[in-house]
Write a protein that holds these residues in place. Structure first.
Motif: not given
Length: 486
Positions: A297-322
Motif C-alpha cells: 500500500l505504501a508503494e502505491c501512495l509514494l506519489p501522494l506522500l511527498d514530491e521528493d521520491q527519497d523523502k516519500a520512501v523515508d516516510l513510508a518506511n517509518s510507518v513500516l518500522a512503527d
C-alpha cells in the motif's frame, strides 16, 4: 433501505455497473434482523419470500446502484493487475442508525466484467461458512464484515461436483482494499489514486484531513488498524488463510472468509488452506504478511506522500518500522490479558513463550487451554494439568504463573472473571462447520446451521445447552484442510 451511494459517484473506471443475475427459486435460509434494524432497514410488511427475492438479486431495491468494484492484488506474492468483483455485486451504501456508512453486497449473484470466465456463483457451503464465521468474529469483538442474509438459489453450481447454490449478503464499512489502490498505481493513474485516497479519508479517517500530511496520516491509521486486527486474530487462534492484498480491507475489518479456520491443537505454523501449499499465510506468519501488505500500500501512495521520491520512501518506511515495533507490544499485552495479568513485569514474555512451547509439545487445544486456565485462577487446575503430556512441566509453569499472578493483588475470582471475558469458551470449530454444511447440502437440513449461529453469538459464556460447541474434535473429526469458495 435508505441508499446513499458514494462509491457509485466516483469516476466510471472505479467500477462496472452490473445487475445481479436472477436465480431460479430463491429461498431464505437466514436473515439477521438485529443487524437489519441497526442498518435502519424497514421490514414492515416484508415477508420471507420478498427477502429471498431481494437478497438473491432477483429484485433490486429502490435506490440501489449495483456495481462490481475494480481492484488488483498480490495473490500469494504474485501481482495480478486486474482482479475485481468477479462474483459479487455491491448493491449500494446505507447510513445506519448511528450515522455510519455501510456497504451492502451480494456474493454469488452472477458474473460481472471481472469474472475472468468464472460463473459468478457461490456454492451453499461457503455461504454458510462465511455467515457463521463473520458473526462469530463480531461476537468475539473482532472487526469484521457482517452477515445480513443467506439464500439458496434453487440452482446447482459446478465445482469439483455439482453443488446447491447460494447467495450471501455481507455488510462492510467499505469494500476498498489494498488491491484497490494497486489497481490505479499499476496504471500510473495518479488522479484515480488521489481520488481513491480522498474517498478513503472522508469515509474512514476524516481526522487525517487535519494532519500536515493527510495521506501519510491515512497510511499510519490503516497500519495501526491492521496491527490491532491481526493481533486480535492471534488471540483467538484465527487463521485467515488467504491474506492477499485484495483481501485486506483498508477499513481494518476482517474480510473474505474463504479457507479460514480456527486452530484446534496449537502449532505456530498451522495452515489449513488447501491453496497455501508453502504456508505463506500460516498462523504465526500473519503479522509479517500484514506488514508486507502495508508495504505494498505504501508503494502505491509514494506519489501522494511527498514530491521528493527519497523523502516519500523515508516516510513510508517509518510507518513500516512503527508497525514492527508496535506489534510485539500489542501481542504481549493481549496474551497478558488472556493470562489474567493486568500489569507489566519483567519475565512476562518468557512466561508466555514457555506456555506456548508446552502447548505445542503436547498438541493441546488452543482455546480450551486458556479457558481451563481461568478455573486454575480459582484453584481448580485439574482440567488445565490434564491437557499436557508432561504434567510435571505444566505444574512447574503453573507455579510460576501463580507467583506472577499474586503480584497483581487481585483475588482468584476477580482474575478468573477478567480472563473469561477475553478467553472464549465457544469458537466456530472446523468440524462443526463441516457438519452444518453437510446437513444443509446433503439433506437440505438447516437446523444445525441455526443452532450453531445461536451458539457462537455468546462465545464467552458456558451454556449447558451448547456444551457440544465447547468440545475439541475427536481425532477422527479433525479437519486438516479448508477450501476457497471458488
Amino acid at each position: 433501505m435508505q441508499f446513499d451511494n458514494s462509491y457509485a459517484r466516483l469516476p466510471e473506471r472505479f467500477s462496472a455497473a452490473v445487475l445481479p443475475t436472477p436465480v431460479k427459486a430463491p429461498r431464505l435460509i437466514a436473515f439477521n434482523r438485529a443487524l437489519a434494524d441497526e442498518l435502519g432497514i424497514d421490514l414492515d410488511g416484508v415477508d420471507d419470500e420478498r427477502l429471498a427475492a431481494i437478497f438473491s438479486g432477483n429484485a433490486v431495491p429502490q435506490g440501489a446502484e449495483p456495481l462490481a468494484m475494480a481492484y488488483a492484488g498480490h495473490q500469494f506474492g504474485n501481482f495480478v493487475p486486474q482482479l475485481g468483483d468477479g462474483r459479487a455485486v455491491l448493491l449500494g451504501e446505507v447510513l445506519d442508525r448511528k450515522g455510519g456508512r455501510r456497504d451492502i453486497q451480494l456474493k454469488g449473484s452472477g458474473p460481472t466484467r471481472f469474472s475472468r470466465r468464472g460463473d459468478g456463483r457461490a456454492a451453499l457451503g461457503p455461504v454458510l461458512r462465511e455467515y457463521i464465521v463473520s458473526e462469530a468474529m463480531f461476537a468475539l469483538g473482532i472487526p469484521a464484515t457482517r452477515a445480513l442474509a443467506a439464500v439458496t438459489t434453487g440452482e446447482r453450481v459446478q465445482r469439483e461436483i455439482g453443488l446447491p447454490g447460494g447467495v450471501f449478503t455481507r455488510v462492510a464499512a467499505s469494500h476498498v482494499r489494498v488491491g484497490t489502490f494497486q489497481f490505479f498505481a499499476a496504471r500510473e493513474d495518479g488522479e484515480g489514486l488521489k481520488t481513491l485516497a480522498d474517498h478513503v479519508i472522508d469515509r474512514h479517517y476524516p481526522e487525517a484531513r487535519q494532519a500536515g500530511r493527510p495521506y501519510l496520516a491515512m497510511l499510519q491509521a490503516i497500519a495501526e488498524r491492521q496491527c490491532d486486527l491481526v493481533c486480535r486474530w492471534l488471540m483467538v487462534g484465527f487463521i485467515h488463510g488467504v491474506m492477499n492484498t485484495d483481501n485486506m480491507a483498508v477499513s481494518g475489518e476482517t474480510i473474505d472468509f474463504g479457507p479460514c479456520a480456527f486452530m484446534d491443537e496449537y502449532h505456530p505454523n498451522k495452515v489449513f488452506s488447501s491453496i497455501d501449499a508453502q504456508g505463506r499465510y500460516a498462523y504465526n506468519n500473519q503479522p509479517g504478511i500484514a506488514q508486507w501488505n502495508i508495504a505494498r500500500l505504501a508503494e502505491c501512495l509514494l506519489p501522494l506522500l511527498d514530491e521528493d521520491q527519497d523523502k516519500a520512501v523515508d516516510l513510508a518506511n517509518s510507518v513500516l518500522a512503527d508497525f514492527a515495533k508496535a506489534f510485539p507490544k500489542r501481542w504481549l499485552a493481549g496474551i497478558r490479558a488472556k493470562l489474567g495479568l493486568a500489569s507489566e513485569a519483567e519475565g512476562d514474555e518468557q512466561l508466555v513463550q514457555d506456555l506456548l512451547a508446552l502447548m505445542q509439545r503436547s498438541e493441546v487445544d488452543y482455546t480450551l487451554t486458556f479457558r481451563s486456565l481461568c478455573s486454575a485462577a480459582q484453584g481448580k487446575a485439574e482440567a488445565f494439568r490434564g491437557m499436557f503430556i508432561d504434567i510435571a512441566a505444566a505444574d512447574e509453569w503453573l507455579k510460576r504463573w501463580q507467583a506472577r499472578s499474586a503480584q497483581e493483588g487481585r483475588s482468584g475470582d476477580e482474575q478468573a472473571k477478567a480472563m473469561r471475558a477475553v478467553n472464549p469458551a465457544v469458537i466456530p470449530r472446523n468440524h462443526r462447520i463441516e457438519e452444518v454444511i453437510a446437513a444443509a447440502v446433503e439433506d437440505d437440513d438447516f437446523e444445525p446451521f441455526h443452532e450453531m449461529v445461536k451458539a457462537i453469538a455468546r462465545p464467552f459464556e458456558e451454556r449447558p445447552d451448547y456444551a457440544v460447541y465447547m468440545q475439541a474434535p475427536m481425532n477422527h473429526e479433525r479437519v486438516f484442510r479448508t477450501f476457497c469458495g471458488t
